[in-house]
Design an enzyme around this catalytic site. Structure first.
Site, PDB file in Angstrom:
ATOM      1  N   SER A  86      46.620  38.767  30.104  1.00 33.91           N
ATOM      2  CA  SER A  86      48.029  38.590  30.453  1.00 33.91           C
ATOM      3  C   SER A  86      48.886  38.506  29.192  1.00 33.91           C
ATOM      4  O   SER A  86      48.908  39.441  28.392  1.00 33.91           O
ATOM      5  CB  SER A  86      48.187  37.348  31.333  1.00 33.91           C
ATOM      6  OG  SER A  86      49.499  37.272  31.871  1.00 33.91           O
ATOM      7  N   HIS A 195      50.455  38.973  38.040  1.00 39.42           N
ATOM      8  CA  HIS A 195      49.415  39.988  38.257  1.00 39.42           C
ATOM      9  C   HIS A 195      49.313  40.461  39.700  1.00 39.42           C
ATOM     10  O   HIS A 195      48.224  40.590  40.260  1.00 39.42           O
ATOM     11  CB  HIS A 195      48.066  39.482  37.733  1.00 39.42           C
ATOM     12  CG  HIS A 195      48.174  38.990  36.340  1.00 39.42           C
ATOM     13  ND1 HIS A 195      48.610  39.791  35.310  1.00 39.42           N
ATOM     14  CD2 HIS A 195      47.976  37.765  35.801  1.00 39.42           C
ATOM     15  CE1 HIS A 195      48.661  39.091  34.196  1.00 39.42           C
ATOM     16  NE2 HIS A 195      48.291  37.857  34.463  1.00 39.42           N
TER      17      HIS A 195
END
Length: 310
Positions: A86, A195
């Site tokens: 991330s 996500h």
């Protein structure tokens, strides 16, 4: 033997983390650059109160990741691959040589703001441990709906998943997961549903901002934590950085790809240790370690030992 530097996503941040950076010229220069680019004192970003905000957390992780990787490089420990989960993809791209630190600061500040604005409350992430991907996906299909969106966000290991969605949906899937035999089902210290498609619009806006930034071909192989592929083309790295907030994390695939490419030593940058445990599940030979659990001298010594053995 090849070496991989890994960079954690949100979750392991701790108060005063920037105050605890290595005491060297590189750290001081990075903090000075951050002060100039951001127009604020970066040492105000790591208070307990400040770290309640996504923007502050992500900036702290960027600065810390680059600082600790640079310290290792100064001590003769260089990476063959970098990979970040991330937000960790941004310090990975900086260390790889694909993205300047100054540009990363501006992009990460924007990224955090966009994510905060999209979902200021009522959403987040939950970790489920002990269930297969198929089982988790079946639970998601059972609960997902217009008023209670729910998505598979991270595939961290064969039996470790993260789901993203509304507070209500997360509460329901945690209860069902425990009934299904999950060893653990808990909320993560992330206040946005990362996500998954819920962040598609913020990702589009970040991609637009990235078009004004020049990326270069990396000098170190950039391994995407979203696709599990090594990316060399600047435009593909830019796409990966902009859209990873809206794409499923495939960390297990990324670490499998690293292992297949002869990585036998993975070093996670502070403040993380979770990626180390996940990487160990894949590296049946070799070693994964966390810099925040080992001192600099210990890490340098382990690297020297591995180099002698090969």
């Amino acid at each position: 033997m090849k070496i991989l530097f890994t960079f954690p996503g949100q979750g392991p941040q701790t108060p005063q983390m920037l105050h605890q950076l290595p005491d060297n010229a590189v750290s001081r220069e990075l903090l000075a650059q951050a002060r100039q680019v951001l127009g604020e004192d970066p040492l105000l970003l790591d208070s307990a109160q400040a770290l309640r905000k996504t923007r502050a957390v992500q900036l702290c992780l960027l600065i810390a990741g680059v600082a600790y990787a640079r310290e290792l490089e100064q001590n003769g420990v260089t990476a063959d691959f970098v990979s970040g989960l991330s937000i960790g993809a941004f310090p990975a791209a900086v260390v790889a040589g694909a993205l300047s630190f100054e540009d990363a600061l501006q992009l990460v500040a924007l990224r955090g703001e966009l994510m905060e604005q999209a979902y200021p409350q009522g959403y987040g992430l939950a970790a489920l441990v002990g269930l297969s991907q198929d089982r988790v996906e079946a639970l998601i299909a059972q609960l997902h709906g217009g008023q209670s969106p729910l998505y598979l966000a991270n595939i961290n290991a064969e039996d470790q998943m993260v789901v993203a969605g509304s507070d209500d949906a997360l509460q329901q899937i945690m209860a069902l997961a425990k009934q299904a035999g999950a060893a653990k089902a808990s909320r993560l210290a992330v206040s946005v549903p990362s996500h998954c498609p819920l962040l598609a619009q913020p990702a589009d806006r970040l991609a637009a901002a990235m078009r004004a930034v020049t990326l270069r071909r990396p000098r170190i192989a950039y391994l995407s934590g979203s696709s599990g592929r090594v990316l060399w083309q600047p435009e593909r790295i830019a796409d990966d950085l902009a859209y990873n907030m809206a794409r499923t994390v495939r960390w297990h695939e990324a670490m499998t790809a690293a292992y297949e490419r002869e990585v036998r030593l993975a070093i996670e940058m502070p403040p993380g240790a979770v990626l180390t445990g996940l990487t160990r599940k894949v590296m049946t030979q070799g070693e994964a370690l966390s810099r925040c659990q080992l001192g600099l001298a210990a890490v340098v010594g382990i690297v020297a030992r591995y180099r002698r053995e090969v």
